[in-house]
Design an enzyme around this catalytic site. Structure first.
Site, mmCIF file in Angstrom:
data_model
loop_
_atom_site.group_PDB
_atom_site.id
_atom_site.type_symbol
_atom_site.label_atom_id
_atom_site.label_comp_id
_atom_site.label_asym_id
_atom_site.label_seq_id
_atom_site.Cartn_x
_atom_site.Cartn_y
_atom_site.Cartn_z
ATOM 1 N N ALA A 103 -44.180 72.769 42.595
ATOM 2 C CA ALA A 103 -43.353 73.983 42.636
ATOM 3 C C ALA A 103 -43.884 75.034 41.664
ATOM 4 C CB ALA A 103 -41.901 73.624 42.307
ATOM 5 N N LYS B 75 -45.362 69.472 29.588
ATOM 6 C CA LYS B 75 -45.026 68.695 28.397
ATOM 7 C C LYS B 75 -46.072 67.638 28.083
ATOM 8 C CE LYS B 75 -41.480 65.659 28.999
ATOM 9 N NZ LYS B 75 -40.188 65.149 29.519
ATOM 10 N N GLN C 228 -46.899 59.704 47.502
ATOM 11 C CA GLN C 228 -47.768 58.857 48.328
ATOM 12 C C GLN C 228 -47.734 59.287 49.786
ATOM 13 O OE1 GLN C 228 -46.719 54.709 47.818
ATOM 14 N NE2 GLN C 228 -47.589 54.613 45.769
ATOM 15 N N GLY C 229 -46.533 59.182 50.399
ATOM 16 C CA GLY C 229 -46.400 59.316 51.852
ATOM 17 C C GLY C 229 -46.975 60.594 52.415
ATOM 18 N N GLY C 230 -46.580 61.743 51.831
ATOM 19 C CA GLY C 230 -47.147 63.000 52.294
ATOM 20 C C GLY C 230 -46.157 64.132 52.335
ATOM 21 N N GLU D 122 -41.988 58.456 58.564
ATOM 22 C CA GLU D 122 -41.201 57.784 57.519
ATOM 23 C C GLU D 122 -39.746 57.738 57.949
ATOM 24 O OE1 GLU D 122 -42.139 58.877 53.356
ATOM 25 O OE2 GLU D 122 -43.816 59.972 54.200
ATOM 26 N N ASP E 71 -35.448 67.496 31.677
ATOM 27 C CA ASP E 71 -35.318 68.490 30.598
ATOM 28 C C ASP E 71 -34.778 69.845 31.091
ATOM 29 O OD1 ASP E 71 -36.524 66.480 29.130
ATOM 30 O OD2 ASP E 71 -38.513 67.385 29.207
ATOM 31 N N HIS F 140 -35.382 54.730 46.019
ATOM 32 C CA HIS F 140 -36.352 54.396 47.064
ATOM 33 C C HIS F 140 -36.201 52.916 47.363
ATOM 34 C CE1 HIS F 140 -40.031 53.974 49.323
ATOM 35 N NE2 HIS F 140 -40.236 55.280 49.252
ATOM 36 N N ARG G 67 -33.199 56.591 53.823
ATOM 37 C CA ARG G 67 -33.303 55.802 52.590
ATOM 38 C C ARG G 67 -31.994 55.289 52.034
ATOM 39 N NH1 ARG G 67 -37.812 59.108 49.452
ATOM 40 N NH2 ARG G 67 -39.349 58.502 50.980
ATOM 41 N N HIS H 134 -35.637 57.197 42.368
ATOM 42 C CA HIS H 134 -36.815 57.895 42.880
ATOM 43 C C HIS H 134 -36.696 59.417 42.832
ATOM 44 C CE1 HIS H 134 -40.385 58.220 45.367
ATOM 45 N NE2 HIS H 134 -39.739 58.893 46.299
ATOM 46 N N ARG I 239 -31.978 63.000 50.561
ATOM 47 C CA ARG I 239 -33.201 63.721 50.964
ATOM 48 C C ARG I 239 -33.943 62.978 52.074
ATOM 49 N NH1 ARG I 239 -38.833 63.483 49.040
ATOM 50 N NH2 ARG I 239 -38.146 61.622 47.957
HETATM 51 P P1 FAD Z 1 -42.992 67.699 39.027
HETATM 52 O O1 FAD Z 1 -44.119 67.498 39.921
HETATM 53 O O2 FAD Z 1 -42.315 66.490 38.522
HETATM 54 O O3 FAD Z 1 -43.520 68.538 37.775
HETATM 55 C C1 FAD Z 1 -42.718 68.699 36.630
HETATM 56 C C2 FAD Z 1 -43.488 69.504 35.591
HETATM 57 O O4 FAD Z 1 -42.590 69.968 34.599
HETATM 58 C C3 FAD Z 1 -44.572 68.722 34.873
HETATM 59 O O5 FAD Z 1 -45.697 69.542 34.716
HETATM 60 C C4 FAD Z 1 -43.958 68.493 33.479
HETATM 61 O O6 FAD Z 1 -44.891 68.391 32.437
HETATM 62 C C5 FAD Z 1 -43.135 69.747 33.323
HETATM 63 N N1 FAD Z 1 -42.029 69.614 32.368
HETATM 64 C C6 FAD Z 1 -40.902 68.887 32.499
HETATM 65 N N2 FAD Z 1 -40.124 69.039 31.412
HETATM 66 C C7 FAD Z 1 -40.781 69.880 30.586
HETATM 67 C C8 FAD Z 1 -40.502 70.396 29.296
HETATM 68 N N3 FAD Z 1 -39.392 70.096 28.616
HETATM 69 N N4 FAD Z 1 -41.411 71.236 28.726
HETATM 70 C C9 FAD Z 1 -42.566 71.541 29.372
HETATM 71 N N5 FAD Z 1 -42.876 71.066 30.595
HETATM 72 C C10 FAD Z 1 -41.994 70.251 31.189
HETATM 73 N N6 FAD Z 1 -42.142 63.761 47.849
HETATM 74 C C11 FAD Z 1 -42.632 64.066 49.060
HETATM 75 O O7 FAD Z 1 -42.288 65.109 49.624
HETATM 76 N N7 FAD Z 1 -43.530 63.236 49.662
HETATM 77 C C12 FAD Z 1 -43.953 62.076 49.092
HETATM 78 O O8 FAD Z 1 -44.782 61.365 49.647
HETATM 79 C C13 FAD Z 1 -43.421 61.726 47.822
HETATM 80 N N8 FAD Z 1 -43.783 60.568 47.216
HETATM 81 C C14 FAD Z 1 -43.358 60.327 45.955
HETATM 82 C C15 FAD Z 1 -43.814 59.196 45.280
HETATM 83 C C16 FAD Z 1 -43.468 58.964 43.968
HETATM 84 C C17 FAD Z 1 -43.969 57.738 43.257
HETATM 85 C C18 FAD Z 1 -42.611 59.876 43.300
HETATM 86 C C19 FAD Z 1 -42.217 59.653 41.873
HETATM 87 C C20 FAD Z 1 -42.118 60.992 43.971
HETATM 88 C C21 FAD Z 1 -42.482 61.222 45.290
HETATM 89 N N9 FAD Z 1 -42.026 62.346 45.971
HETATM 90 C C22 FAD Z 1 -42.517 62.624 47.212
HETATM 91 C C23 FAD Z 1 -41.178 63.327 45.319
HETATM 92 C C24 FAD Z 1 -42.035 64.509 44.863
HETATM 93 O O9 FAD Z 1 -43.268 64.038 44.387
HETATM 94 C C25 FAD Z 1 -41.375 65.319 43.771
HETATM 95 O O10 FAD Z 1 -40.046 65.575 44.087
HETATM 96 C C26 FAD Z 1 -42.083 66.655 43.591
HETATM 97 O O11 FAD Z 1 -43.450 66.437 43.423
HETATM 98 C C27 FAD Z 1 -41.511 67.381 42.393
HETATM 99 O O12 FAD Z 1 -42.316 68.495 42.125
HETATM 100 P P2 FAD Z 1 -41.880 69.520 41.001
HETATM 101 O O13 FAD Z 1 -42.931 70.565 40.958
HETATM 102 O O14 FAD Z 1 -40.482 69.930 41.192
HETATM 103 O O15 FAD Z 1 -41.884 68.655 39.633
HETATM 104 C C1 SIN Z 2 -43.012 57.501 50.062
HETATM 105 O O1 SIN Z 2 -44.232 57.597 50.232
HETATM 106 O O2 SIN Z 2 -42.337 56.564 50.466
HETATM 107 C C2 SIN Z 2 -42.319 58.563 49.290
HETATM 108 C C3 SIN Z 2 -41.980 59.674 50.175
HETATM 109 C C4 SIN Z 2 -40.967 60.567 49.541
HETATM 110 O O3 SIN Z 2 -40.382 60.240 48.502
HETATM 111 O O4 SIN Z 2 -40.710 61.626 50.114
#
Ligand code: FAD
Ligand code: SIN
Length: 536
Positions: A17, A39, A51-53, A119, A226, A247, A295, A356, A391
């Protein structure tokens, strides 16, 4: 000595994001200085472990936007905002195409068409993926693109502690006030433990989720909520925190590490089948979609079977699948299982549900605007209305891409209205000393995880939630005393934030007198007819 830094736009978070937003804004307004803060290292995030996509309507011969919209609404169990779902699903393919144009490699079939995975809860194959490490590939692509833009600076190992708002200057205490403004953040430089004032004309939170409130989570150690906690402390609006997604399938590990290894739902999309330890296929008792039901249903079914049989895990059976094909699709999962002593062609994989994803968070509108002026938010730290009560798999990377873009569209013109706020006081560390006993922090963190895992997990009840709230209150008081008398450490700030998130989840769960989506309570097993968001 107090340090003050200035930037036009401050983006806290370098996952999908935050990076998407920074790139789009930097391209649209090369005259702006855009500072990102992470952080830990810039690539450590939930995004990296996806993982999944990413779900997007791609094969228009079989799939339609309406089908993706219907699947998302169905998974969300009545609480999605349909206009937001429509916006994200409709814009999704354009945003994914941009990612491809920036260099993201998604797997293709021999025909040259994208290899679309399936999925839980999806009625069509629509998941674009890069092997079983899609998040790593997306993070790589976005970081490379950001590095090519000279007006983006990324500060690594900077920990945002609190938002700079009128809060510090005297403000109205009701959370409903629209006139709170955000001027940036106080941030801890983790290398020297100095607290700096980071002033920004506009601030964007993209701080991700909070899986670390539970003992077993697929989230990395940095996922401590945070941004949501900062927003709550500053009297911002937070919603739907009771909807924590577990998950169904993380690799069972009795040693319990800080991050559980995920066995992607795409493995079930590929044909993997859930079984109890005695080999019984149990999902048909719970849903006609069996192992590929959404899920919330699968995680609850596993939880129920484990409790019924007194087992610590169930099995995911892949023995009937073509192992060579499996290795092509899931090379890392294959290797990880092998390293844990499981050859998936001969043995079943022991799996358990793990925390998750957070469907709730900072309330934002369709432009990503929060309840504060000058403050936008995107990604997992928000409640946009896309996910509702549960979700749909692979919709969150999509949400990050779409919201990142949309916020940039807003901010590129809105910024001209705002200047820096003058007269913000430096961080006051008078009267604090280094905590003498780190064990107080680590032990409280463990206690917190125990409380949440025992009382606010997949199945809840009034008595469990009451017990959790009572124990959290004690932890809160102890931690505030420590915080007010200690020089800051990242661990202490994280503990404080985790306690806030745990409170928000538990309090929201106590306020919902029904079972819906991810929130299931034995005291109110039915779904109510009227739909409400939980607001804190
Ligand atoms: P994040 O990618 O978590 O980034 C957070 C950022 O904020 C990091 O850079 C961190 O350092 C920073 N930050 C946090 N707190 C602070 C602070 N206090 N000060 C400074 N920086 C800070 N979603 C899907 O759509 N498809 C998938 O296949 C999928 N698989 C997944 C598998 C796993 C194992 C996990 C854990 C999640 C998965 N998800 C999946 C969910 C998805 O990855 C996340 O919801 C999404 O990537 C979140 O993106 P984001 O940019 O909101 O936050
Ligand atoms: C997964 O690969 O099972 C994670 C997919 C997701 O969290 O959206």
């Amino acid at each position: 000595m107090s340090i003050e830094k200035r930037t036009d736009v401050l983006i806290v978070g370098s996952g999908v994001a935050g990076l998407t937003c920074a790139i789009k804004l930097a391209m649209a307004r090369p005259d702006l200085k855009i500072t990102m803060m992470a952080k830990a290292t810039k690539d450590e995030s939930n995004t990296r472990y996806a993982q999944g996509g990413v779900a997007a309507v791609w094969n228009i011969k079989a799939d339609t936007l309406e089908k993706h919209i219907a699947d998302t609404l169905d998974a969300g169990d009545g609480l999605c905002k349909e206009d937001i779902v429509r916006m994200i699903v409709t814009e999704g393919p354009v945003r994914v195409q941009e990612l491809i144009d920036w260099g993201a490699r998604f797997d293709k079939e021999l025909s040259g068409e994208y290899d679309l995975g399936r999925e839980g809860g999806h009625s069509e194959n629509r998941i674009l993926h890069y092997k079983d490490i899609t998040g790593w590939e997306i993070e790589r692509t976005l970081l490379e693109k950001a590095a090519s833009l000279s007006n983006i600076i990324i500060l690594e190992n900077y920990f945002a502690i609190d938002l700079l708002t009128q809060h510090h200057l005297g403000y109205n205490v009701t959370r409903m006030t629209p006139d709170i403004e955000c001027y940036g953040v106080y941030a801890l430089d983790k290398e020297n433990l100095d607290v700096e004032t980071h002033l920004a004309r506009i601030t964007i939170l993209a701080t991700g989720g909070a899986g670390q409130i539970y003992r077993a989570t697929t989230n990395p150690i940095i996922a401590t909520g945070d941004g949501m906690a900062m927003m709550y402390r500053a009297k911002g609006r937070i919603s739907n925190m009771e909807f924590v997604q577990f998950h169904p399938t993380s690799l069972y590990n009795p040693a319990v590490e800080s991050q559980a290894y995920l066995i992607s739902e795409a493995v079930r999309g590929f044909g993997g089948v859930l079984r109890t330890l005695d080999g019984e296929e149990f999902m048909e008792k719970y849903d006609e979609r069996k192992s590929l039901a959404p899920r919330d249903i699968v995680a609850r079914a596993i939880d129920s079977e484990m409790k019924r049989l007194g087992d610590e895990y169930v099995y995911l059976d892949c023995r009937h699948l073509n192992v060579e094909e499996f290795k092509i699709h899931f090379p890392n999962i294959y290797e990880k299982c092998l390293s844990a002593g499981v050859d998936i062609s001969k043995s079943m994989i022991p799996v358990v549900p793990a925390c998750h994803y957070f469907c709730g968070g900072i309330m934002v509108d369709r432009d990503g605007k929060t309840s504060f002026n000058r403050l936008w938010a995107a990604g997992e730290c928000t409640a946009s209305g896309l996910h509702g009560a549960n979700r749909l798999a692979s919709n969150s990377l999509l949400e990050g891409l779409v919201y990142g873009h949309n916020i940039a569209e807003q901010v590129k013109t809105a910024i001209d209205k705002f200047d820096f706020k003058e007269g913000i006081p430096a961080w006051n560390a008078m009267g604090t000393t280094h905590p003498k006993e780190m064990v107080l922090i680590t032990q409280s963190w463990k206690e917190l995880k125990d409380i949440m895992s025992s009382y606010v997990g997949i199945v809840r009840s009034n008595v469990r939630l009451r017990r959790a709230l009572d124990r959290l209150w004690l932890l809160y008081q102890e931690t505030e005393t420590l915080y007010n008398s200690s020089t800051l450490s990242p661990q202490l700030c994280e503990l404080r934030n985790l306690i806030t998130i745990a409170y928000l989840v538990t309090r929201s769960a106590s306020m919902r007198h029904e079972s819906r989506g991810l929130h299931y309570t034995t005291d109110y097993p039915e779904k109510l007819d009227h739909l409400e968001e939980t607001l804190l």
